[in-house]
Design a protein around this motif. Structure first.
Motif, PDB file in Angstrom:
ATOM      1  N   CYS A  19       0.857  -1.183   0.000  1.00 30.05           N
ATOM      2  CA  CYS A  19       0.000   0.000   0.000  1.00 30.05           C
ATOM      3  C   CYS A  19       0.898   1.240   0.000  1.00 30.05           C
ATOM      4  N   CYS A  21       0.118   3.994   1.244  1.00 26.14           N
ATOM      5  CA  CYS A  21      -0.209   4.808   2.427  1.00 26.14           C
ATOM      6  C   CYS A  21       0.214   4.084   3.707  1.00 26.14           C
ATOM      7  N   CYS A  23      -1.839   4.734   6.832  1.00 25.75           N
ATOM      8  CA  CYS A  23      -2.876   5.498   7.541  1.00 25.75           C
ATOM      9  C   CYS A  23      -2.762   5.326   9.053  1.00 25.75           C
ATOM     10  N   CYS A  26      -5.117   2.617  10.231  1.00 24.57           N
ATOM     11  CA  CYS A  26      -5.164   1.360   9.468  1.00 24.57           C
ATOM     12  C   CYS A  26      -5.334   0.159  10.392  1.00 24.57           C
TER      13      CYS A  26
END
Ligand code: SF4
Length: 200
Positions: A19, A21, A23, A26
């Protein structure tokens, strides 16, 4: 390793742990699995044949949809995802959804929305925030400050090729006022906002 798993009335497909990202919210930070699934950390990225075999282990007529989701960004494997979606289409009329961060065009450095036509019924994109700065703080996208606008452009472009485009924000990490602003952004793009429940 878990390639497919059941969540409510859906079969979820876990094709990658990659991924762009990281986050702050997450679910990958909370443990190895979600909704009682076994670990979603993959020993290796499954081949298309492995994913097809895993899908074949379910009786799709008993479920409402197949969702490309998992512990990573599914469009990191867009060609394989589309091949699997075409396979599902060839054997079932079950709905097919992608849950995505909406950064596929940055990942592939080209417009990818038209690739979804005829294969994907719903694209669900994480809006997360109402401006580029807040979005970057939350997602820590490796593509930087342009990520938010790229994600909005992706959502709007998807409406040309996919019957249903939804954008999501997570309840509790956004205020009702922020959610109203998110709704306004979604309306301007021609997509629907969904406020997802917070999952700790
Ligand atoms: S985009 Fe999804 S998988 Fe990637 S870090 Fe954010 S929540 Fe996790």
């Amino acid at each position: 390793m878990t390639i497919t798993y059941k969540v409510k009335n859906g079969i979820y497909v876990n094709m990658t742990n990659r991924c762009p990202c990281a986050c702050t919210f997450c679910l990958r930070q909370n443990g190895p699995g979600v909704y009682g699934s076994d670990s979603l950390w993959l020993e290796h990225e499954p081949s298309v044949d492995e994913v097809k075999a895993s899908i074949d282990s379910w009786n799709l007529s008993k479920y409402d949809e197949v969702v490309f989701c998992g512990y990573g960004e599914p469009t990191e494997r867009l060609p394989e995802l589309l091949e699997v979606a075409a396979y599902i289409r060839s054997k079932s009329d079950i709905k097919i959804r992608i849950n995505t961060n909406g950064l596929a065009d940055l990942i592939w450095n080209r417009p990818t929305e038209a690739d979804l036509e005829g294969l994907i019924d719903t694209v669900s994109i994480s809006l997360n925030a109402n401006n580029a700065e807040d979005y970057l703080k939350l997602t820590r996208s490796k593509f930087g400050i342009g990520s938010w606008q790229a994600m909005l452009d992706y959502a709007k472009e998807c409406t040309k090729y996919v019957p249903k485009v939804v954008m999501t924000v997570v309840d509790k990490v956004t205020t009702p006022k922020e959610q109203e602003e998110s709704r306004r952004i979604c309306e301007s793009l021609g997509v629907t906002l969904r406020v997802r429940p917070f999952e700790s």
